[in-house]
Design an enzyme around this catalytic site. Structure first.
Site, PDB file in Angstrom:
ATOM      1  CD  GLU A 278      98.185  50.607 -52.817  1.00  0.00           C
ATOM      2  OE1 GLU A 278      98.912  50.470 -53.672  1.00  0.00           O
ATOM      3  OE2 GLU A 278      97.627  49.632 -52.421  1.00  0.00           O
TER       4      GLU A 278
ATOM      5  CG  ASP B  17     101.977  48.493 -53.167  1.00  0.00           C
ATOM      6  OD1 ASP B  17     102.976  49.095 -52.876  1.00  0.00           O
ATOM      7  OD2 ASP B  17     101.466  48.176 -51.941  1.00  0.00           O
TER       8      ASP B  17
ATOM      9  CG  ASP C  97      99.629  44.628 -54.863  1.00  0.00           C
ATOM     10  OD1 ASP C  97      98.844  45.670 -55.431  1.00  0.00           O
ATOM     11  OD2 ASP C  97      99.873  44.405 -53.550  1.00  0.00           O
TER      12      ASP C  97
ATOM     13  CG  ASP D  17      94.614  45.063 -53.261  1.00  0.00           C
ATOM     14  OD1 ASP D  17      93.615  44.448 -53.888  1.00  0.00           O
ATOM     15  OD2 ASP D  17      94.845  44.467 -51.953  1.00  0.00           O
TER      16      ASP D  17
END
Ligand code: TTJ
Length: 643
Positions: free
Chosen positions: A424, A501, A503, A505
């Site tokens: 990403e 990541d 998180d 997202d």
């Protein structure tokens, strides 16, 4: 005193040893999938007791100590001495391989067959297992460890005569399983599914592992009709839910279906309560007859003209949600995951009953019939447009591997040693390109959120840049029938590793990517090629170099690891960095923590994970914003615990 044992009991013990030596052969995997399977294996015995007509309540409890308890209010496993084995029947059930089936009196059993390998397998794979039986006003107990009898069956109390049932508690063996934490989400949806398939049965779920215990009750009086209704919740309906149930030659056929205003089909098949993921004869029989009947009516009504070709099966199923559940006295399953129903007679009878019932229904509900035909017409129109778009796109040289600018490929052409990282963000992608082992590791950066394939039409999917890049890079094609058929032997990488990541997202991108694989290249997952990388959350560095020359830097992959590190090191002796994303790591750190096969942590994706992702994606597309937010939050939390 092992008085009940004779020569034949020796082979009993050997039998369970075999289960411990090759657990995968009995429960499919030693990952989360196999672990959860233990619960289904036990619970299926209780469902069989329900099908025999003697059990109305089953509860599954995930206890705080890591054990699971399954309890029913059936007749209780028989406690009398088994004439052949010379030990209590219940002991035979738990210590003899494949002994499950001999006692039950229900023709459509789930447990003890190919899918239900039996309670003894669960026993063999547990550190300990205890069974408690209420029968004839008495309470009986027995304990086993790693499949071996530890205490004789003992009468340990009394109870009301009408109070009967079986309770089983077991602790999965960490010597066998990679992970021993049960996945609540998968168990809950399985229990709900069982409730839909068995109206009249109540299934309870209790999770006592969290500070706030979770208690759920699943009970669906409307059965598979409610299942269709719930799948279609929030979508615009085109027809009522149609339902029929008929029996012929000892094969029972139950169908519920409804059309909604969507461009997809969703048909779920079951045989004897078992979800047939790969379909099979019952599904084929239903589809063929539906296609035939709708085409016939469309011609009779003059909607299809002489010059028109027939609607395809896909056309006829445009917008269809259906459940086809059969009961068969002797089901045979084949296919990669043994979830494809093989019995030809099931297909013949589903087709015959479906034909009769559809005719009855459409003759009486002309409006519904017209709506169904309108759905098929819409699909046919789109199909013609797509066929054009496809030939246009595939004939362009642009759709080729060479023009794939974003992929930083590896040097090796030997797929078995090659890996591709889907990364990403451009900055993390850049670091990964510098850090990788150029010989075997390819990097494919993707930007932002990838297309939600659950919603988009096929020509949109094929036109999407990120998806095209992936299809091109993997080399193995995708769905059948779009000019680039799936062929796993052409796969250019043994491992496809998603790297995002840690998180919200990142979790969302993981979900969308898994949805794409699940829908377009499911065998990538079935064959174990898909992984998620788990980068560390923290980097701790000792301020003074250790005298023994060891590395002052430690990477911590989760909060538990951080807690432990804090216990071992005083706060002032180290500096702590929290990684908010992959982009914060320099190439060297990225190599050490996430790319290097020697030190990294990978999570292999199983088909259930991907199915869940696909379900989540469907759910997230709904219009209800509040529960959606809540869901993303919960999901993000889970991702961190897993890391
Ligand atoms: C078999 O036929 C005689 C009466 O009892 C039948 C029986 O075994 N019923 C039964 C088994 N009810 N519940 C079970 C059972 C429940 C659990 C939770 C686990 C196992 C292995 C069996």
């Amino acid at each position: 005193m092992a008085s009940g044992y004779d020569a034949s009991s020796i082979s009993i013990l050997e039998g369970l040893e075999a289960v411990r030596l090759r657990p995968g052969m009995y429960i499919g995997s030693v990952g989360t999938r196999g672990l959860n399977h233990l619960i289904y294996e036990i619970a299926d015995n209780a469902v069989d007791e329900h099908l025999a007509g003697f059990c109305s309540n089953i509860s599954v409890t995930l206890n705080a100590d890591g054990t699971a308890t399954v309890k029913d209010n059936g007749r209780g496993i028989p406690v009398g001495i088994h004439p052949k084995a010379g030990i209590p029947a219940v002991e035979v059930v738990f210590t003899v391989l494949h002994a499950g089936g001999k006692f039950t009196d229900n023709v459509y059993k789930i447990s003890g067959g190919l899918h239900g390998v039996g309670a003894s397998v669960v026993n063999a794979l547990s550190v300990w297992l205890e069974v408690e039986i209420h029968q004839n006003g008495k309470v009986y107990k027995q304990r086993y460890e790693r499949g071996k009898t530890i205490t004789k069956l003992t009468e340990c109390g009394s109870c009301a005569k009408k109070d009967t049932g079986t309770k089983v508690t077991f602790l999965p063996d960490p010597e066998i399983f990679e992970k021993t934490v049960f996945k609540a989400d998968l168990i809950k949806s399985r229990l709900h599914e069982t409730a839909y398939l068995n109206p009249g049965l109540t299934l309870e779920f209790h999770d006592l592992r969290k500070s706030e215990p979770e208690d759920l009750i699943f009970h669906e009086d409307d059965g598979i009709k409610a299942y269709v209704r719930d799948i279609n919740h929030g979508k615009e309906s085109v027809t009522d839910t149609v339902y029929f149930k008929k029996k012929q030659d000892n094969i029972e056929v139950e169908v519920a279906f409804q059309y909604v205003n969507e461009f997809e089909e969703n048909i779920l098949g079951f045989c004897n309560n078992i979800y047939t993921q790969e379909g099979g004869s019952h599904i084929t029989g239903f589809k063929q007859k539906l296609t035939m009947i709708v085409n016939q009516y469309a011609r009779d009504l003059g909607i299809l003209k002489e010059k028109d070709g027939n609607f395809t099966g896909v056309d006829v199923r445009n917008g269809l949600t259906a459940i086809v559940a059969v009961k068969h006295p002797d089901p045979r399953f084949e296919g990669q995951t043994k979830t494809k129903l093989d019995n030809p007679d099931a297909g013949v009878i589903v087709s015959s009953i479906t034909g009769d019932e559809l005719q009855l229904y459409f003759d009486r509900n002309l409006d519904s019939l017209k709506s169904v035909i309108a759905c098929a017409e819409k699909s046919a129109k789109i199909r013609h447009a797509e066929e054009k778009a496809k030939t246009n796109m595939l004939s362009k040289p642009k759709f080729s591997i060479d023009s794939n600018g974003k992929l930083a490929n590896c040097e090796s052409k030997n797929a078995s040693e090659c890996e591709v990282f889907i990364v990403e963000g451009d900055s993390a992608g850049g670091s990964a390109k510098t850090a990788r082992n150029r010989k075997t590791q390819a990097i494919l950066p993707i930007r932002g959120k990838i297309l939600n394939v659950e919603k988009a039409s096929i020509d949109k999917v094929l036109a999407n840049a990120e998806i095209k890049t992936m299809i091109n890079s993997f080399g193995c094609g995708f769905l059948e029938g779009y000019g680039n058929d799936f062929d796993i032997s052409k796969l250019r990488y043994n491992k496809i590793i998603i790297m995002t990541d840690a998180d919200v997202d990142g979790a969302h991108i993981d979900t969308l990517l898994l949805t794409f694989f699940y829908r377009f290249m499911p065998d990538l997952i079935n064959d174990g090629h898909v992984y998620i990388a788990t980068p560390p959350l923290y980097r701790a560095e000792l301020k003074k170099k250790p005298k023994d020359g060891s590395d002052p830097v430690t990477y911590l992959f989760d909060d538990k690891a951080l807690d432990n590190y804090r216990k071992d090191h005083a706060e002032s002796t180290f500096a702590l960095q929290r990684y908010k994303g992959l982009g914060e790591m320099d190439p060297e750190q990225l190599w050490e923590t996430t790319l290097n096969p020697e030190t990294r942590l990978l999570k292999q994706i199983e088909i259930e994970d991907a199915k869940m992702a696909s379900d989540i994606t469907s759910m997230l597309m709904g219009t209800d914003v509040a529960p959606r937010r809540e869901f993303i939050y919960n999901h993000a939390d889970e991702a961190q615990i897993d890391a």
